[in-house]
Write an enzyme that holds these catalytic residues in place. Sequence first.
Site, mmCIF file in Angstrom:
data_model
loop_
_atom_site.group_PDB
_atom_site.id
_atom_site.type_symbol
_atom_site.label_atom_id
_atom_site.label_comp_id
_atom_site.label_asym_id
_atom_site.label_seq_id
_atom_site.Cartn_x
_atom_site.Cartn_y
_atom_site.Cartn_z
ATOM 1 N N GLY A 275 0.768 -1.059 0.078
ATOM 2 C CA GLY A 275 -0.147 -0.016 0.171
ATOM 3 C C GLY A 275 0.883 1.307 0.081
ATOM 4 O O GLY A 275 2.001 1.148 0.117
ATOM 5 N N VAL B 241 1.147 3.737 2.127
ATOM 6 C CA VAL B 241 1.896 4.175 3.376
ATOM 7 C C VAL B 241 3.050 3.461 3.209
ATOM 8 O O VAL B 241 4.042 3.837 3.663
ATOM 9 C CB VAL B 241 1.091 4.016 4.736
ATOM 10 N N GLU C 46 8.151 -9.703 1.428
ATOM 11 C CA GLU C 46 7.363 -10.501 0.429
ATOM 12 C C GLU C 46 7.529 -9.708 -1.067
ATOM 13 O O GLU C 46 8.017 -10.650 -1.803
ATOM 14 C CB GLU C 46 5.866 -10.279 0.731
HETATM 15 N N1 COA Z 1 -11.925 3.558 7.640
HETATM 16 C C1 COA Z 1 -12.702 3.615 6.294
HETATM 17 N N2 COA Z 1 -11.688 3.736 4.915
HETATM 18 C C2 COA Z 1 -10.610 3.763 5.433
HETATM 19 C C3 COA Z 1 -9.757 4.001 6.512
HETATM 20 C C4 COA Z 1 -10.708 3.968 7.725
HETATM 21 N N3 COA Z 1 -10.149 3.785 9.099
HETATM 22 N N4 COA Z 1 -8.631 3.968 6.253
HETATM 23 C C5 COA Z 1 -8.398 3.843 4.941
HETATM 24 N N5 COA Z 1 -9.581 3.925 4.468
HETATM 25 C C6 COA Z 1 -9.563 3.772 3.021
HETATM 26 C C7 COA Z 1 -8.977 4.964 2.279
HETATM 27 O O1 COA Z 1 -9.743 5.989 2.378
HETATM 28 C C8 COA Z 1 -8.741 4.364 0.952
HETATM 29 O O2 COA Z 1 -10.069 4.261 0.051
HETATM 30 P P1 COA Z 1 -10.112 4.850 -1.226
HETATM 31 O O3 COA Z 1 -9.459 3.393 -2.131
HETATM 32 O O4 COA Z 1 -11.521 4.612 -1.458
HETATM 33 O O5 COA Z 1 -9.298 5.797 -1.770
HETATM 34 C C9 COA Z 1 -8.568 2.839 1.182
HETATM 35 O O6 COA Z 1 -8.975 2.576 2.516
HETATM 36 C C10 COA Z 1 -7.136 2.511 1.061
HETATM 37 O O7 COA Z 1 -6.356 3.430 2.103
HETATM 38 P P2 COA Z 1 -4.746 4.007 1.911
HETATM 39 O O8 COA Z 1 -4.522 4.862 2.746
HETATM 40 O O9 COA Z 1 -4.501 4.359 0.365
HETATM 41 O O10 COA Z 1 -3.972 2.789 2.325
HETATM 42 P P3 COA Z 1 -2.946 1.831 1.550
HETATM 43 O O11 COA Z 1 -2.822 1.779 0.055
HETATM 44 O O12 COA Z 1 -1.719 2.135 2.351
HETATM 45 O O13 COA Z 1 -3.492 0.185 2.145
HETATM 46 C C11 COA Z 1 -4.304 -1.414 3.460
HETATM 47 C C12 COA Z 1 -3.832 0.259 3.560
HETATM 48 C C13 COA Z 1 -4.643 -1.516 5.093
HETATM 49 C C14 COA Z 1 -5.689 -1.399 2.815
HETATM 50 C C15 COA Z 1 -3.330 -2.067 2.905
HETATM 51 O O14 COA Z 1 -2.213 -2.310 3.507
HETATM 52 C C16 COA Z 1 -3.819 -3.487 3.195
HETATM 53 O O15 COA Z 1 -4.553 -4.310 2.292
HETATM 54 N N6 COA Z 1 -3.096 -4.523 4.120
HETATM 55 C C17 COA Z 1 -3.311 -5.790 4.448
HETATM 56 C C18 COA Z 1 -2.381 -6.732 3.953
HETATM 57 C C19 COA Z 1 -1.220 -6.504 4.181
HETATM 58 O O16 COA Z 1 -0.678 -5.785 5.135
HETATM 59 N N7 COA Z 1 -0.108 -7.023 3.613
HETATM 60 C C20 COA Z 1 1.189 -7.146 3.611
HETATM 61 C C21 COA Z 1 1.905 -8.193 4.317
HETATM 62 S S1 COA Z 1 3.374 -8.443 4.049
#
Ligand code: COA
Length: 498
Positions: free
Chosen positions: A267, A269, A290
């Site tokens: 993602g 962040v 990964e």
């Molecule tokens: N409530 C509602 N929505 C939220 C939110 C919350 N607390 N926090 C973030 N969001 C939404 C954002 O607004 C964004 O929405 P959009 O797609 O409509 O724009 C979306 O969630 C993604 O947020 P973003 O800040 O772009 O996050 P990211 O790209 O850094 O991804 C995760 C964050 C958590 C979704 C992603 O890291 C993930 O899928 N993690 C789980 C798997 C993982 O950690 N794998 C790695 C292992 S090695």
Amino acid sequence: MNHSERMKCEALKDRITTAEAAATLIRSGMTLGTSGFTPTGYPKAVPAALAARFQKEKGCCINLYTGASVGKGLDGALAEAGAINRRMPYQTNTTVRKKLNQRDIRYSDIHLSHFAQEIRYGFYGKVDVALVEALEITEEGHIVPTTSVGASPVFISQAETVIVEINTRKPLSLKGMHDIYQPQDPPHRQPIPLVNPEDRIGTTAIPCDPTKIKAIVFTDLEDDPISFTAADEDSQQIARHLISFFQQEVMAGRLPEQLLPLQSGVGSVANAVLKGMSDSPFKNLVFYSEVIQDNVLDLLDNGTFRFASGTSFTLSPEGFDRLYANMAQYRNQIMLRPMEISNNPEIIRRIGSIAMNTAIEADIFGNVNSTHIMGRRMMNGIGGSGDFARAGYLSIFATPSMAKGGAISAIVPMVSHVDHTEHDVKVIVTEQGLADLRGLSPWERAESVIENCAHPDYRPALRDYLAAGMKEPGHTAQLMHEALSWHQRFEETGTMKP
Ligand code: COA
């Protein structure tokens, strides 16, 4: 086309065929296990032929098992054809996400380190067909993977039928970068002999009984292009907090100067945090994670990293050009392993991984939700975050303190879904600051998370919540009738603000 450079097994020459003919080996009701981990190294030609056939033959569907997320030509095309019944273990595709949230696809969100062994244990039924992208088939009929390894070794060993797509677009110079090792199952499992991240413990090709290979298709197809968003100010601030935390840990003697092997999640962040390491004083670090993204190449080039191990090259087109142009350097610095090894808790615990993953939301007591929006809507899945968080030396979760322009606080009284419990979460960091939760009681954790991580707009309401909770008896200052009221308010009014 001269096939002999990449198809070296004489006995299999008569298996070379078209994608359409190979796709007929996959029938409705079957379970298909494919290569691919992120949109790279996944099969492309046979899934397109299969999706086209299933579009015509209404009512057909398969169970689709992969390494993790894959390109839209596989996941997306089959989901759009209405052809996915069951999907494991991770996804990021918009059509799949929509369909699983409508309960049209049965999705099982599984720790990536568990998935391969649980296929072997028989937990998810038999895999009928393994469909994998390859660089080449060796003289013995073994399969050299391309730009990801993922769960291909287990699919190849378990499936009755193997279909190989040899992709001539991927250069043969990638050969030798893979390290394929499969553990035995209990009660015969031995220690995995990987002590240092740089150790090579396996083979460069995936062993395969050649009689199982029923079709070989030559392709020349690109992976889905990946683009990365530039790091915003919040993410850069998170990176700065983390770097100063690492410096303090070194000063306190809890981390060596070259830190311990870093893991970074997926993602925007997580990307920014890794990028921020370039501006740190740290050098000569090891990355055991990964996915190898463009910023990992930057960190290898500028000496921040000396070695990187992963299960997939998740690179932009420019990143791939850079990798292929500098293979002489990178082949000594990068290794791709099965996800059963890249994410293996035995190894993660042994090497002392610093696990850095992303939260959707965290609660004041330290529980983390990485998968669900408002408790109900699945985003992607847990992926490998739990593998690293649970077994890591330090498990860190990062998130911007607010989402949706401030209408949502990412720091809440209670998370609406729990992926990582307070027992596994050592550090929470937002652009506001960092909460070090090690050794703290629940109310101390809450104070630290509120004062260090919550956005100032939400701090007064969180302080009120904690104060009210502290008036109730018990260990954790939770208010059962209010714990999820912030989420409820957002759903009713469009904001969590009172
Ligand atoms: N409530 C509602 N929505 C939220 C939110 C919350 N607390 N926090 C973030 N969001 C939404 C954002 O607004 C964004 O929405 P959009 O797609 O409509 O724009 C979306 O969630 C993604 O947020 P973003 O800040 O772009 O996050 P990211 O790209 O850094 O991804 C995760 C964050 C958590 C979704 C992603 O890291 C993930 O899928 N993690 C789980 C798997 C993982 O950690 N794998 C790695 C292992 S090695």
